[in-house]
Design a protein around this motif. Structure first.
Motif, mmCIF file in Angstrom:
data_model
loop_
_atom_site.group_PDB
_atom_site.id
_atom_site.type_symbol
_atom_site.label_atom_id
_atom_site.label_comp_id
_atom_site.label_asym_id
_atom_site.label_seq_id
_atom_site.Cartn_x
_atom_site.Cartn_y
_atom_site.Cartn_z
ATOM 1 N N THR A 30 0.847 -1.188 0.000
ATOM 2 C CA THR A 30 0.000 0.000 0.000
ATOM 3 C C THR A 30 0.887 1.244 0.000
ATOM 4 N N GLU A 31 0.287 2.384 -0.253
ATOM 5 C CA GLU A 31 1.039 3.639 -0.233
ATOM 6 C C GLU A 31 1.634 3.887 1.148
ATOM 7 N N ALA A 32 0.897 3.556 2.195
ATOM 8 C CA ALA A 32 1.399 3.738 3.564
ATOM 9 C C ALA A 32 2.608 2.843 3.816
ATOM 10 N N GLN A 33 2.566 1.609 3.311
ATOM 11 C CA GLN A 33 3.702 0.696 3.476
ATOM 12 C C GLN A 33 4.924 1.209 2.715
ATOM 13 N N LYS A 34 4.688 1.743 1.524
ATOM 14 C CA LYS A 34 5.793 2.303 0.733
ATOM 15 C C LYS A 34 6.428 3.492 1.447
ATOM 16 N N ALA A 42 6.366 4.082 4.688
ATOM 17 C CA ALA A 42 7.041 3.583 5.887
ATOM 18 C C ALA A 42 8.385 2.960 5.524
ATOM 19 N N HIS A 43 8.420 2.206 4.437
ATOM 20 C CA HIS A 43 9.666 1.574 4.000
ATOM 21 C C HIS A 43 10.690 2.631 3.602
ATOM 22 N N LYS A 44 10.253 3.652 2.862
ATOM 23 C CA LYS A 44 11.164 4.732 2.464
ATOM 24 C C LYS A 44 11.696 5.461 3.685
ATOM 25 N N LYS A 45 10.839 5.719 4.653
ATOM 26 C CA LYS A 45 11.263 6.403 5.882
ATOM 27 C C LYS A 45 12.305 5.563 6.620
ATOM 28 N N TYR A 46 12.069 4.255 6.712
ATOM 29 C CA TYR A 46 13.011 3.346 7.363
ATOM 30 C C TYR A 46 14.353 3.349 6.632
ATOM 31 N N CYS A 47 14.327 3.218 5.306
ATOM 32 C CA CYS A 47 15.568 3.179 4.523
ATOM 33 C C CYS A 47 16.337 4.488 4.642
ATOM 34 N N ASP A 48 15.625 5.613 4.592
ATOM 35 C CA ASP A 48 16.285 6.916 4.709
ATOM 36 C C ASP A 48 16.972 7.071 6.060
ATOM 37 N N LYS A 49 16.380 6.489 7.088
ATOM 38 C CA LYS A 49 16.925 6.587 8.442
ATOM 39 C C LYS A 49 18.053 5.584 8.675
ATOM 40 N N THR A 50 18.033 4.453 7.991
ATOM 41 C CA THR A 50 18.922 3.334 8.280
ATOM 42 C C THR A 50 20.129 3.229 7.357
ATOM 43 N N TYR A 51 19.994 3.647 6.117
ATOM 44 C CA TYR A 51 21.037 3.437 5.121
ATOM 45 C C TYR A 51 21.549 4.746 4.545
ATOM 46 N N LYS A 52 22.772 4.706 4.055
ATOM 47 C CA LYS A 52 23.365 5.842 3.350
ATOM 48 C C LYS A 52 24.156 5.260 2.176
ATOM 49 N N ALA A 53 24.012 5.841 1.016
ATOM 50 C CA ALA A 53 24.665 5.334 -0.190
ATOM 51 C C ALA A 53 25.905 6.149 -0.508
#
Length: 66
Positions: free
Chosen positions: A3-7, A9-20
């Protein structure tokens, strides 16, 4: 399908957890790394990250500054 909410939430998690980061390589070096990765079933990102951490954890000086 997410769902859009899941997307969001996933983007928020990745932005907080990973750096490229990006690596520029000469064509011959890129091809050599790509061939190695293909042959050994590992992604280029995994190879470079694991190699960097190995050098750091084992105090391997690649710059000749020690």
């Amino acid at each position: 399908m997410a769902t859009e909410a899941q997307k969001r939430a996933h983007k928020k998690y990745c932005d907080k957890t990973y750096k490229a980061f990006t690596v520029n390589a000469k064509i011959a070096e890129y091809e050599k790394i790509s061939e190695y990765c293909e042959k050994n079933g590992v992604s280029k990102a995994q190879l470079l990250l694991r190699s960097a951490l190995y050098c750091i954890d084992n105090d391997i000086d690649l710059g000749g500054n020690k």
